[in-house]
Write a protein that holds these residues in place. Structure first.
Motif, PDB file in Angstrom:
ATOM      1  N   VAL A  96       2.084 -36.147  21.679  1.00  0.00           N
ATOM      2  CA  VAL A  96       3.504 -36.388  21.375  1.00  0.00           C
ATOM      3  C   VAL A  96       4.235 -36.877  22.618  1.00  0.00           C
ATOM      4  N   ARG A 127       6.037 -40.494  22.946  1.00  0.00           N
ATOM      5  CA  ARG A 127       7.449 -40.680  23.269  1.00  0.00           C
ATOM      6  C   ARG A 127       7.610 -41.693  24.408  1.00  0.00           C
ATOM      7  N   ALA A 150       4.595 -39.735  16.611  1.00  0.00           N
ATOM      8  CA  ALA A 150       5.946 -39.193  16.783  1.00  0.00           C
ATOM      9  C   ALA A 150       6.156 -38.136  15.708  1.00  0.00           C
ATOM     10  N   PRO A 151       6.786 -36.997  16.031  1.00  0.00           N
ATOM     11  CA  PRO A 151       7.003 -35.947  15.024  1.00  0.00           C
ATOM     12  C   PRO A 151       8.060 -36.368  14.007  1.00  0.00           C
ATOM     13  N   HIS A 154       3.399 -35.425  11.609  1.00  0.00           N
ATOM     14  CA  HIS A 154       3.323 -36.427  12.674  1.00  0.00           C
ATOM     15  C   HIS A 154       3.103 -37.813  12.070  1.00  0.00           C
TER      16      HIS A 154
END
Length: 422
Positions: A321, A325, A366-367, A377
């Protein structure tokens, strides 16, 4: 019966009168347990609830406890009806081992109380209540773990002294708080030590007497002076008047040294030449050399892409993650990407990397928050200059991402959704 009551009360009174004035510890708490009734009462066993308070004395190893409880048993004659059974009693406690300042305190108890006995007539089913004086013996312990808490267990055998000859067995547990009375983990006496007497301390601070100097033959003891007598002044130093002091002999100087010397003519003093002005030129500072960066310290996009794939293969979601980002923040404004799927399970992300055999795709995650509240996700692929280019790339993804009716969807890099429905 009367003789037994008088003996119990006499023992209780004499024990309390023998205690010292210094208290051990006191407690108050909730008592809960069970009551097993005499079979002739035709009453079933029932849980009991009540309260208890008491104190333990030092020195003599005795204590006193006051208890009260109530139970609602059912009768064999009418199981649908709740009866009322209550007791209020006082108990003399006798310690079995250790001091009252220890954490664990076992005891044996003797006591008297007032007992309320339910009486249900078997024929008319009329409910009545009998009152009786009861005596009991008990065996149990108290434990103080600290923080002003106390707990204990007790087993009690009870028999009535008036009305009917009934017997009961009671088991109960105490939970409450305590105060007063210090204790040590190993039973060590924690009383303060007496302070030494002040006279002894004062004597130890007195200075030692002075010893007069020894008297010898060449040092006689001076006689004491009278009130009008004064000590004679010391003798004056010897005078030098009228005494001839020898002087050293006078040595004559040679005659040559007595002749005057001619002073040499003074030569003219040379005039120094003027000095040339000194011009101070400021030093030129050299520009600081640029730091030499080793090639190994430079991170290329290919290295970061390999790191993202490795994190997905290892199912290291926090690292994946964080790298995702960073990848999204590095996208150019106006560029697009493809969302391949929304993975509910971490193992799905590992299989997604394996769907590109022999390749190193630009995958990142990306969550996203689902409507149910859980976090899943999103898996994205690549960066494209236009939406049309992203749509053409979406039609060429592996078949793994087309199973189950799912379809890759292009998204603007600055507008990736953070929850379903946005």
């Amino acid at each position: 019966m009367r003789l037994m009551q008088m003996a119990l009360w006499t023992a209780l009174t004499s024990s309390l009168s023998a205690q010292g004035s210094e208290q051990g510890f006191q407690w108050m708490g909730i008592r809960a347990g069970t009551v097993s009734f005499d079979p002739q009462e035709h009453v079933r066993n029932a849980p009991s609830l009540g309260g208890q308070a008491g104190l333990v004395f030092d020195q003599q190893r005795f204590g006193l406890s006051f208890e009260g409880f109530i139970a609602h048993p059912k009768s064999d004659f009418d199981p649908t009806r709740d009866l009322t059974h209550a007791e209020f009693s006082a108990t003399l406690l006798m310690g079995l081992s250790g001091g009252s300042a220890s954490r664990f305190w076992p005891y044996f108890g003797l006591g008297l109380g007032d007992l309320s006995i339910p009486n249900l007539d078997a024929t008319s089913l009329l409910l009545g209540t009998d009152r009786a004086l009861a005596a009991h013996t008990s065996l149990g312990f108290y434990h103080r773990p600290g923080l002003h808490l106390i707990w204990g267990l007790e087993g009690r055998y009870l028999f009535t002294l008036t009305r009917r000859d009934l017997k009961e067995f009671q088991g109960s547990a105490l939970f409450g708080f305590t105060w007063g009375g210090g204790f040590s983990a190993r039973g060590v006496d924690t009383a303060p030590r007496p302070v030494e007497r002040a006279t002894q301390v004062g004597q130890s601070l007195q200075p030692a007497p002075l010893t007069p100097p020894a008297v010898t033959a060449d040092r006689p003891i001076p006689a004491p002076l009278g009130e009008d007598e004064l000590a004679p002044p010391p003798p004056p130093p010897p005078s030098l008047a009228g005494t001839a002091i020898p002087l050293p002999p006078v040595v004559p100087f040679p005659s040559a040294e007595l002749q005057p010397h001619a002073e040499p003519a003074s030569a003219p003093m040379p005039i120094p030449a003027p000095r040339a002005p000194v011009v101070v030129v400021p030093a030129v500072q050299a520009a600081p050399a640029a730091p030499i960066t080793s090639p190994a310290a430079v991170r290329h996009p290919e290295d970061e892409q390999a790191d993202r794939l490795e994190a997905l293969r290892q199912v290291d979601l926090p690292r994946a993650v964080a790298l995702g980002r960073k990848r999204i923040q590095a996208m150019a404004p106006g560029h697009w990407t493809i969302r391949l799927e929304i993975a509910d399970f971490p193992a799905t992300l590992k299989r997604a990397v394996e769907a590109f055999p022999g390749k190193s795709p630009d995958l990142f995650i990306a969550p996203i928050r689902m409507r149910s509240g859980r976090t899943s996700h999103q898996l994205f692929l690549g960066e494209y200059a236009s939406k049309a280019e992203a749509e053409r790339a979406a039609r060429q993804v592996p078949a793994f991402f087309l199973d189950g009716g799912q379809r890759p969807v292009p998204f603007l890099g600055t507008g990736l959704p953070a929850q379903v429905g946005r």
